[in-house]
Design a protein around this motif. Structure first.
Motif, mmCIF file in Angstrom:
data_model
loop_
_atom_site.group_PDB
_atom_site.id
_atom_site.type_symbol
_atom_site.label_atom_id
_atom_site.label_comp_id
_atom_site.label_asym_id
_atom_site.label_seq_id
_atom_site.Cartn_x
_atom_site.Cartn_y
_atom_site.Cartn_z
ATOM 1 N N GLU A 185 13.358 -3.345 -0.441
ATOM 2 C CA GLU A 185 13.805 -2.767 -1.694
ATOM 3 C C GLU A 185 13.914 -3.839 -2.765
ATOM 4 O O GLU A 185 14.276 -4.974 -2.490
ATOM 5 N N ARG B 243 13.617 0.279 -6.089
ATOM 6 C CA ARG B 243 12.234 0.606 -5.714
ATOM 7 C C ARG B 243 11.956 0.145 -4.288
ATOM 8 O O ARG B 243 12.389 -0.935 -3.882
ATOM 9 N N SER C 257 9.107 -0.787 -1.311
ATOM 10 C CA SER C 257 7.722 -1.250 -1.185
ATOM 11 C C SER C 257 6.852 -0.216 -0.469
ATOM 12 O O SER C 257 5.662 -0.077 -0.764
ATOM 13 N N ASP C 258 7.445 0.510 0.461
ATOM 14 C CA ASP C 258 6.817 1.669 1.110
ATOM 15 C C ASP C 258 7.844 2.783 1.102
ATOM 16 O O ASP C 258 9.046 2.528 1.117
ATOM 17 N N ALA C 259 7.349 3.997 1.085
ATOM 18 C CA ALA C 259 8.271 5.129 0.968
ATOM 19 C C ALA C 259 9.314 5.114 2.086
ATOM 20 O O ALA C 259 8.984 4.976 3.267
ATOM 21 N N ASP D 140 10.108 6.788 -3.172
ATOM 22 C CA ASP D 140 9.515 5.582 -3.751
ATOM 23 C C ASP D 140 10.551 4.790 -4.534
ATOM 24 O O ASP D 140 10.484 3.555 -4.600
ATOM 25 N N LYS D 141 11.497 5.509 -5.154
ATOM 26 C CA LYS D 141 12.539 4.833 -5.916
ATOM 27 C C LYS D 141 13.743 5.743 -6.070
ATOM 28 O O LYS D 141 13.651 6.972 -5.903
#
Length: 270
Positions: A250, A12, A14-16, A70-71
C-alpha cells in the motif's frame, strides 16, 4: 483561529486487495480550547462507518470494505474554532488514571540520563518540562516524514526524527522522570513544514492538568494545533490504522486544505 479544513488520506494498493478494515481517529473532541462547529468523516468506496470511543475517550470510526480494491479514499472535513491556551488541555473527558501514562513501553536507555541532565534537579515540574522540551528540540533535528515512528531509543541515537518520533522521545523522557506523559496526534493549521498529520506530547502537571509540548517545533501547542486524539504511544493514537487481505503493497498519500482566519487569543499557563 477559525478554520475550514479538508483532510484526505488516499490509500493505493499495488495489486487489488481482497478486503480491508479501517480504524479512524479523525474526529476532534471538543474541550476548552477547541469548538467543533461542523465535522464529517467519509470513505470511498462507500461503506458503513461505525462510530464509537476507544479506551482513551477518542472518537473513532471503523469500517470494512469488500474487494477487489485498487484504492480507498478517506475524507475528514469540518469547521473548527481553536484558542491558544499555551498548551493547557482543560475540559477533556478523561477515561484513564494517570498511572497508565507512567508505564514504560520501552527501555529509555540514554534518554533517561539525558532527561535527568536537562532537568538538573529542577523541582518545579512545569519549568522542568519546558527545559526538557528545549533540550530535546536543540538535540534532535526535526525531519518531517509521514511514516510509522521508530522506537524512541533509535530516534534519540540517530539525532533526528519526524514529529511522531520526537513526540515519542519526549514521552519516554518524561516517564523516565516519573512524569505522566502521553502521545497526541493532530493537524497543523498554519501550513508549516512537515506532513499534514502532526504529533506532539502532553505531560501532567499538578494544578494545571495536561499540557502539550511540541519538541519538533520547540514550543507548546498553539491555536494552529488541532488535536485529534491521544494514547500511550503512536499506535494507540494513530489517526488511521488499516489492515488488508491480499499480496499487495500500500502507498498512502495525505493532503490537507485549509481556509482560516487568525484571531488574537494568547494566554499563559497559570
Amino acid at each position: 483561529m477559525r478554520a475550514q479544513l479538508t483532510l484526505q488520506i488516499e490509500v493505493r494498493f499495488s495489486d487489488a486487495a481482497r478486503s480491508a478494515n479501517q480504524l479512524l481517529r479523525l474526529t476532534p473532541r471538543a474541550f476548552d480550547g477547541l469548538h467543533v462547529l461542523d465535522w464529517f468523516v467519509g470513505v470511498e468506496p462507500v461503506a458503513t462507518l461505525r462510530r464509537g470511543e476507544d479506551g482513551f475517550g477518542n472518537i473513532v470510526h471503523s469500517c470494512s470494505h469488500a474487494g477487489p480494491l485498487d484504492k480507498i479514499l478517506i475524507t475528514a472535513e469540518g469547521l473548527v474554532e481553536t484558542q491558544d491556551a499555551a498548551g493547557v488541555t482543560r475540559g477533556l473527558h478523561e477515561k484513564q488514571p494517570l498511572d497508565v501514562f507512567l508505564r514504560h513501553h520501552e527501555s529509555p536507555g540514554d534518554i533517561a540520563a539525558y532527561a535527568a541532565q536537562a532537568l538538573d534537579g529542577e523541582t518545579d515540574r512545569l519549568t522542568g518540562l519546558h527545559r526538557l522540551m528545549a533540550a530535546l528540540h536543540e538535540k534532535l533535528r526535526f525531519a518531517p516524514a509521514d511514516v510509522p515512528p521508530r522506537p524512541a531509543a533509535e530516534v534519540f541515537a540517530a539525532g533526528e526524527g519526524s514529529a511522531r518520533e520526537l513526540a515519542q522521545v519526549f514521552v519516554a523522557a518524561a516517564r523516565a522522570e516519573e512524569i505522566p506523559a502521553r502521545f497526541v496526534s493532530g493537524l497543523r493549521l498554519d501550513g508549516g513544514e512537515g506532513a499534514p498529520i502532526h504529533a506532539w506530547a502532553e505531560a501532567y502537571v499538578d494544578g494545571l492538568g495536561w499540557i502539550g509540548f511540541d519538541s519538533a517545533l520547540g514550543f507548546c501547542p498553539r491555536d494552529a494545533h488541532l488535536r485529534l486524539g491521544h494514547g500511550v504511544d503512536f499506535f494507540s493514537a494513530a489517526p488511521r490504522r488499516g489492515a488488508f487481505f491480499g499480496y499487495a503493497d500500500e502507498k498512502v498519500e495525505t493532503r490537507l486544505a485549509i481556509s482560516s482566519a487568525r484571531q488574537a487569543s494568547w494566554q499563559i499557563q497559570q
